[in-house]
Design an enzyme around this catalytic site. Structure first.
Site, PDB file in Angstrom:
ATOM      1  N   ASP A  11       0.691  -1.248  -0.028  1.00  0.00           N
ATOM      2  CA  ASP A  11      -0.038   0.070  -0.134  1.00  0.00           C
ATOM      3  C   ASP A  11       0.933   1.373   0.092  1.00  0.00           C
ATOM      4  O   ASP A  11       2.102   1.436   0.358  1.00  0.00           O
ATOM      5  CB  ASP A  11      -0.656   0.004   1.388  1.00  0.00           C
ATOM      6  CG  ASP A  11      -1.971   0.815   0.998  1.00  0.00           C
ATOM      7  OD1 ASP A  11      -2.416   1.377   0.117  1.00  0.00           O
ATOM      8  OD2 ASP A  11      -2.934   0.531   1.894  1.00  0.00           O
ATOM      9  N   GLU A  28       2.779   6.962  -2.932  1.00  0.00           N
ATOM     10  CA  GLU A  28       2.544   8.157  -3.465  1.00  0.00           C
ATOM     11  C   GLU A  28       3.020   9.572  -2.929  1.00  0.00           C
ATOM     12  O   GLU A  28       3.256  10.239  -3.807  1.00  0.00           O
ATOM     13  CB  GLU A  28       0.639   8.383  -3.736  1.00  0.00           C
ATOM     14  CG  GLU A  28       0.191   7.029  -4.373  1.00  0.00           C
ATOM     15  CD  GLU A  28      -0.452   6.109  -3.373  1.00  0.00           C
ATOM     16  OE1 GLU A  28      -0.859   5.042  -3.781  1.00  0.00           O
ATOM     17  OE2 GLU A  28      -0.087   6.451  -2.174  1.00  0.00           O
ATOM     18  N   ASP A  60      -9.026   3.827  -3.336  1.00  0.00           N
ATOM     19  CA  ASP A  60     -10.099   3.973  -2.039  1.00  0.00           C
ATOM     20  C   ASP A  60     -11.188   4.531  -2.997  1.00  0.00           C
ATOM     21  O   ASP A  60     -11.224   5.703  -3.344  1.00  0.00           O
ATOM     22  CB  ASP A  60      -9.413   5.130  -1.148  1.00  0.00           C
ATOM     23  CG  ASP A  60      -8.421   4.246  -0.344  1.00  0.00           C
ATOM     24  OD1 ASP A  60      -8.031   3.058  -0.617  1.00  0.00           O
ATOM     25  OD2 ASP A  60      -7.782   5.222   0.582  1.00  0.00           O
TER      26      ASP A  60
END
Length: 775
Positions: A414, A417, A480
């Site tokens: 995960d 970014e 998400d």
């Protein structure tokens, strides 16, 4: 980034140098170097106080031509750069008084030496695109920053796609897109996976070889041109010839890397703890047992963030309060036939015991003053692992290796970014270039330790961030999203855009991530998710086990999970095609039907592999419309024929999804529905749909353990369809020509033409009903 005020004027504070005419061309044998004047004039005095723009044409591979536009060449190239695989190309250069050309394969770049600046790209006797007068610019702003831009012309009716996983309109015409990774969710113009590559339906694609910020104006500044710009003195891009979109993807992924083979178990259903929910081993056991009791095949159980203690992410230590016996628990899950996945990220919270260790060893990213870069977003005082350091990468991998040794099978990689630019990297990398590239190094590090531990073809991550080349480290998921029908549709648009950016494997959170889905959203999303390359039940603050939605959700998840398990032989063949050609498993309609104008706008449907058309339902009432290209398509479960070349509007029950088979397709259907790992080549059923006279199809069904696949040849001659096993081995296989239940039988016809034809020894369970994914 926009530079002009309308078409003629620059925006205030900007100055631009543009090539006006070619002054000279150097033939370098396998390259051309073009020197372009930025002012008109032919006299000696005109050579003074004038800038030259240098344009170099090269070819890194057949049918790919690179263009480098430079002003000043003396800058320091700090890297990183994209790792490109170059293939020797037979390059032909021609220079004469009228122009100069470089040809690679079937693609030619031609520069005009007379008149205004013009660089054309030609193939098959036609112009694909080109750079014309006012297309190239070296622009300086009031702060002294310099940018280089190029504009390539769009033909009338041409459409552009790709640029990474973008959740807005599927066709990129008219959009402004900044290639800059951001944690923006699926409901914004930002993207987790930014790729400076776009593909067109006009026979070519364009890859900008710049790992930092690339700004695209897709007909949004000069409306008949696609513009791309970068900060600095140099811009390199590649024009990639098709002629088909598949050919473009094949050549692009040969250059930037292809997805490796994925393990069959990864194609099964993944179930998660969800994110902020309360869970412990008892919770996990109840979920796993509940799935088994309801006859829902489960392949992977995923532990999200709170398998570790709060404020300690990442220290890779199980929370002893909720998981006091992690190795025992992993063994118990393994005894149930399950793989396990753990959530990780590349951040180290200040409370983690690894923070002091990483800082002492120099493994954390630092500021210019030598201090460790930190902030409180996500985790208190968190720092960032510096993957430009081989020692830091090995240190991080060693922590993962301990988990693998304990029985973990995969990692969800995960984040990655929010990478700062006010830092100093171990290897001196340019901070702007490292912003997007960080995800590549992070996923590569995790994937490599998995590959070393598990072996080739057995490594798999569940990654969120990526850039060009990230397809080498599957799988990626859509990030998400809200738990709504619009979010479901935007997720699909993101997946289709990513597919046309070179990524073969993609997933998303069934039911959505944020919020709790209502039953209709969950059930419709379940069909979509289980007819994607990879499938995961995951949420944020609520669990995603189907019985907590409603009992009908249990039936829907069971139906589509078992269907997918029967389709594993077909999906593995599609994954093999991805590994060898770069063609993705989930395919936008335009990829398979580039000559059909209607296919361009189809962003609510896709092909799963080459032959199965999936049209997810995005409404609670079951209303769905989808487009069928020409030919007689077949509903997978009912066998009913549907005429193509038109849009179809239907209302389908909650346990249905439009799933149609391409005319003439042969779909291998496995003998087992209770999981993805079985002998796919044994007991396989070759289902033939709407065959035509003269059809000859070869179907390869993989064998377990990497053995020789079973290759069948299916032929239709004289109204009869037959099959032959031409290589490999297969026991108890059979051929079924799927009949149309609505067709009136012809008494004079060969029965084999209108009913099932079985060839091969019978196998147990031949009366098993077809999977209930009614068309």
């Amino acid at each position: 980034m926009k530079f002009t005020d309308g078409y003629w004027m620059l925006r205030p504070g900007l100055q631009a140098l543009r090539p006006r005419a070619v002054d000279d061309v150097e033939d370098l044998g396998d390259a051309l170097r073009v020197f372009a004047r930025t002012r008109p004039g032919d006299g000696r005095g005109d050579t003074l106080n004038q800038a030259l723009i240098t344009v170099t044409l090269t070819s890194p591979a057949p049918d790919v031509i690179g263009v480098t536009i430079e002003h000043f060449r003396g800058g320091v190239e700090r890297g990183p750069r994209f790792a490109l695989t170059r293939e020797p190309a037979d390059v032909v250069t021609v220079v004469d008084e009228r122009g100069a050309s470089l040809t690679s394969g079937g693609l030619t770049a031609r520069v005009r030496r007379e008149g205004p600046w013009a660089l054309d790209f030609l193939a098959g006797g036609r112009r694909l695109t080109g750079s014309a007068d006012r297309s190239v610019g070296v622009v300086t702003d009031a702060q002294g920053r310099t940018f280089v831009h190029e504009q390539l012309e769009q033909a009338v009716g041409e459409h552009s796609f790709g640029l990474g996983e973008r959740f807005g309109a599927f066709v990129k015409n008219g959009q402004s897109v900044d290639v800059w990774n951001a944690d923006g969710g699926t409901s914004s113009e930002q993207a987790y996976k930014n790729v400076p590559f776009y593909l067109t339906d006009a026979g070519y694609g364009v890859f900008v070889d710049h790992p930092g910020l690339v700004s695209f104006e897709m007909g949004s500044e000069a409306v008949s041109r696609n513009q791309f710009s970068v900060e600095g003195q140099r811009l390199t891009y590649y024009v990639i010839h098709g002629p088909s979109p598949k050919d473009v993807l094949r050549r692009y992924t040969a250059l930037t890397g292809r997805a490796p083979r994925v393990p069959a178990w990864s194609l099964g259903l993944w179930l998660s703890t969800s994110f902020t929910t309360d869970y412990d081993e008892a919770t996990v056991t109840s979920f796993v047992q509940g799935m088994a009791e309801r006859d829902i095949p489960l392949s992977v159980f995923h532990f999200d963030c709170f398998w570790m203690r709060a404020y300690h992410w990442c220290d890779f230590v199980w929370d002893p309060a909720t998981f006091p016996d992690p190795e025992g628990m992993l063994a118990r899950l393994r005894e149930r036939g399950l793989r396990t996945s753990l959530w990780i990220n590349p951040y180290v919270a200040q409370r983690s015991h690894l923070f002091d260790e990483g800082a002492r060893l120099g493994h954390l990213v630092r500021r210019a003053d030598g201090s460790v870069w930190q902030w409180d977003m996500w985790q208190a005082g968190m720092a960032l692992v510096d993957f430009t350091s081989p020692a830091a990468t090995a240190w991080f991998q060693s922590k993962l290796q301990a988990l693998l040794d304990a029985g973990v099978d995969a990692f969800k990689t995960d984040f990655g970014e929010r990478i700062p630019t006010d830092v100093v990297w171990h290897d001196g990398s340019d901070p702007e270039f490292m912003h997007n590239q960080y995800a590549q190094l992070y996923n590569a590090a995790v994937f490599e330790v998995l590959r070393r531990h598990r072996g080739e073809g057995e490594a798999v991550v569940f990654a969120r961030a990526a850039t060009a080349g990230g397809q080498q480290f599957p799988v990626h998921w859509g990030g998400d999203c809200e738990s709504t029908f619009p979010a479901m549709a935007e997720s699909l648009r993101g997946g289709l855009s990513l597919a046309l950016s070179g990524f073969a494997h993609w997933s998303h959170d069934i039911g959505g991530f944020e919020g709790s889905p209502d039953p209709e959203v969950f059930k419709r999303w379940a069909a979509f998710g289980l007819l994607s390359s990879h499938s995961r039940l995951h949420g944020s603050g609520s669990y995603r086990v189907p019985w907590l939605i409603d009992e009908e959700s249990v039936d829907v998840v069971r139906t589509f999970t078992r269907l997918k398990m029967r389709l594993v032989p077909y999906l593995l063949a599609a994954a093999e095609e991805a590994a060898t050609t770069g063609v993705p498993i989930m395919r936008p309609m335009v990829l398979e039907f580039p000559d059909d104008p209607a296919a361009v706008v189809c962003d609510r449907q896709y092909l799963l592999g080459p032959d199965l058309l999936v049209a997810p339902v995005f409404s609670a009432d079951g209303e769905v419309s989808y487009y069928l290209p020409e030919g007689w398509w077949t509903e997978f479960a009912t066998g009913r024929r549907v005429r193509g070349g038109r849009w179809v509007r239907r209302r389908v029950a909650v346990d249905e999804v439009p799933l149609l088979v391409r005319p003439g397709a042969v779909v291998p259907v496995g003998a087992h529905a209770d999981g993805p790992e079985y002998a796919w080549n044994d007991g396989v059923e070759l289902r033939v749909f709407a065959p035509s006279e003269g059809d000859v199809r070869r179907v390869a069904v993989p064998a377990p353990g990497g053995g020789e696949p079973a290759v069948f040849e299916v032929r239709t001659r004289g109204g009869r369809t037959a099959a032959e096993l031409v290589s490999g081995s297969s026991r108890d296989w059979r051929l079924v020509v799927v009949p149309d239940p609505d067709a009136a039988p012809d008494p004079a016809a060969d029965p084999a033409a209108v009913g099932p034809v079985r060839i091969g020894a019978p196998r147990p369970g031949t009366d098993e009903p077809a999977p209930a994914a009614r068309g």
